[in-house]
Scaffold this motif. Sequence first.
Motif, mmCIF file in Angstrom:
data_model
loop_
_atom_site.group_PDB
_atom_site.id
_atom_site.type_symbol
_atom_site.label_atom_id
_atom_site.label_comp_id
_atom_site.label_asym_id
_atom_site.label_seq_id
_atom_site.Cartn_x
_atom_site.Cartn_y
_atom_site.Cartn_z
ATOM 1 N N UNK A 1 4.759 6.337 6.194
ATOM 2 C CA UNK A 1 4.860 7.469 5.101
ATOM 3 C C UNK A 1 3.294 7.401 4.562
ATOM 4 N N UNK A 2 2.933 8.521 4.182
ATOM 5 C CA UNK A 2 1.417 8.531 3.664
ATOM 6 C C UNK A 2 1.349 8.327 2.039
ATOM 7 N N UNK A 3 2.860 8.129 1.625
ATOM 8 C CA UNK A 3 2.864 7.623 0.337
ATOM 9 C C UNK A 3 2.655 6.050 0.084
ATOM 10 N N UNK A 4 2.532 5.556 -1.098
ATOM 11 C CA UNK A 4 2.561 4.103 -1.202
ATOM 12 C C UNK A 4 3.902 3.591 -1.599
ATOM 13 N N UNK A 5 4.084 2.321 -1.274
ATOM 14 C CA UNK A 5 5.541 1.893 -1.661
ATOM 15 C C UNK A 5 5.748 1.948 -3.188
ATOM 16 N N UNK B 1 13.565 -4.934 2.895
ATOM 17 C CA UNK B 1 14.642 -5.481 2.445
ATOM 18 C C UNK B 1 14.142 -6.670 1.511
ATOM 19 N N UNK B 2 13.203 -7.669 1.953
ATOM 20 C CA UNK B 2 12.782 -8.718 1.260
ATOM 21 C C UNK B 2 12.023 -8.154 -0.113
ATOM 22 N N UNK B 3 11.286 -6.862 -0.234
ATOM 23 C CA UNK B 3 11.015 -6.569 -1.429
ATOM 24 C C UNK B 3 11.796 -6.141 -2.359
ATOM 25 N N UNK B 4 13.063 -5.456 -1.883
ATOM 26 C CA UNK B 4 13.949 -4.976 -2.752
ATOM 27 C C UNK B 4 14.888 -6.351 -3.447
ATOM 28 N N UNK B 5 14.862 -7.322 -2.703
ATOM 29 C CA UNK B 5 15.736 -8.459 -3.085
ATOM 30 C C UNK B 5 15.079 -9.341 -4.246
ATOM 31 N N UNK B 6 13.494 -9.175 -3.897
ATOM 32 C CA UNK B 6 12.835 -9.916 -4.822
ATOM 33 C C UNK B 6 12.227 -9.215 -5.845
ATOM 34 N N UNK B 7 12.300 -7.906 -5.673
ATOM 35 C CA UNK B 7 11.986 -6.924 -6.785
ATOM 36 C C UNK B 7 10.387 -6.854 -7.072
ATOM 37 N N UNK C 1 6.725 -7.276 -0.649
ATOM 38 C CA UNK C 1 6.409 -8.327 0.205
ATOM 39 C C UNK C 1 6.038 -7.813 1.641
ATOM 40 N N UNK C 2 4.784 -8.314 2.029
ATOM 41 C CA UNK C 2 4.266 -7.726 3.228
ATOM 42 C C UNK C 2 5.038 -8.373 4.397
ATOM 43 N N UNK C 3 5.092 -7.713 5.553
ATOM 44 C CA UNK C 3 5.771 -8.409 6.723
ATOM 45 C C UNK C 3 4.835 -9.308 7.501
ATOM 46 N N UNK C 4 5.301 -10.258 8.104
ATOM 47 C CA UNK C 4 4.715 -11.188 8.753
ATOM 48 C C UNK C 4 4.038 -10.587 10.008
ATOM 49 N N UNK C 5 4.567 -9.503 10.538
ATOM 50 C CA UNK C 5 3.850 -8.923 11.669
ATOM 51 C C UNK C 5 2.581 -8.100 11.390
#
Length: 168
Positions: A101-105, A154-160, A163-167
């Motif tokens: 997406x061109x939008x930010x999270x 998923x991690x971002x939603x869980x931790x509110x 969370x950047x991906x490790x990849x």
Amino acid sequence: MTSQIRIAGVVKESIVDGPGIRFVVFAQGCPHQCEGCHNPATHDLSGGHLVAIDTIIAEMKKNPLLDGITLSGGEPFLQSAGFSELARCAQAAGYHVMTYTGYTYETLTAKNDQEWLRLLKYTDLLVDGRFEAEQKSLLLKFRGSHNQRIIDVKKSQQKNQLVLSEIS
């Protein structure tokens, strides 16, 4: 429920649009008009063609080597109802979902648009942010410019919190 989406096209096997072997769907229509976009043919909202979500899922199931689906653009969030349905069906079939997406999270979550949030719900990894030509790098994994992030939704939603991906 939306049964069709407007797409520019698909790539049935890709190793550059996310982890593993991916089926890539390019959304038709984009408001961002990023300078240097590698896919300017997707910008026109009335271009491309309509395709049934069931047709895409059936095509994916023909290839036992696929790890996931990548929703690219154009801008999938312009058709969030249809693309969230596609993502839901793909996850239900056991596929990993990555969305560009061109939008930010932060923009996606702050707007509190239920369809946008639904597409996020069915997205495992999100590459966010507009492509910025002055920050372009061919060395980045799965993204075009340094400002773009690969987010573990998923991690971002869980931790509110983001969370950047490790990849990345």
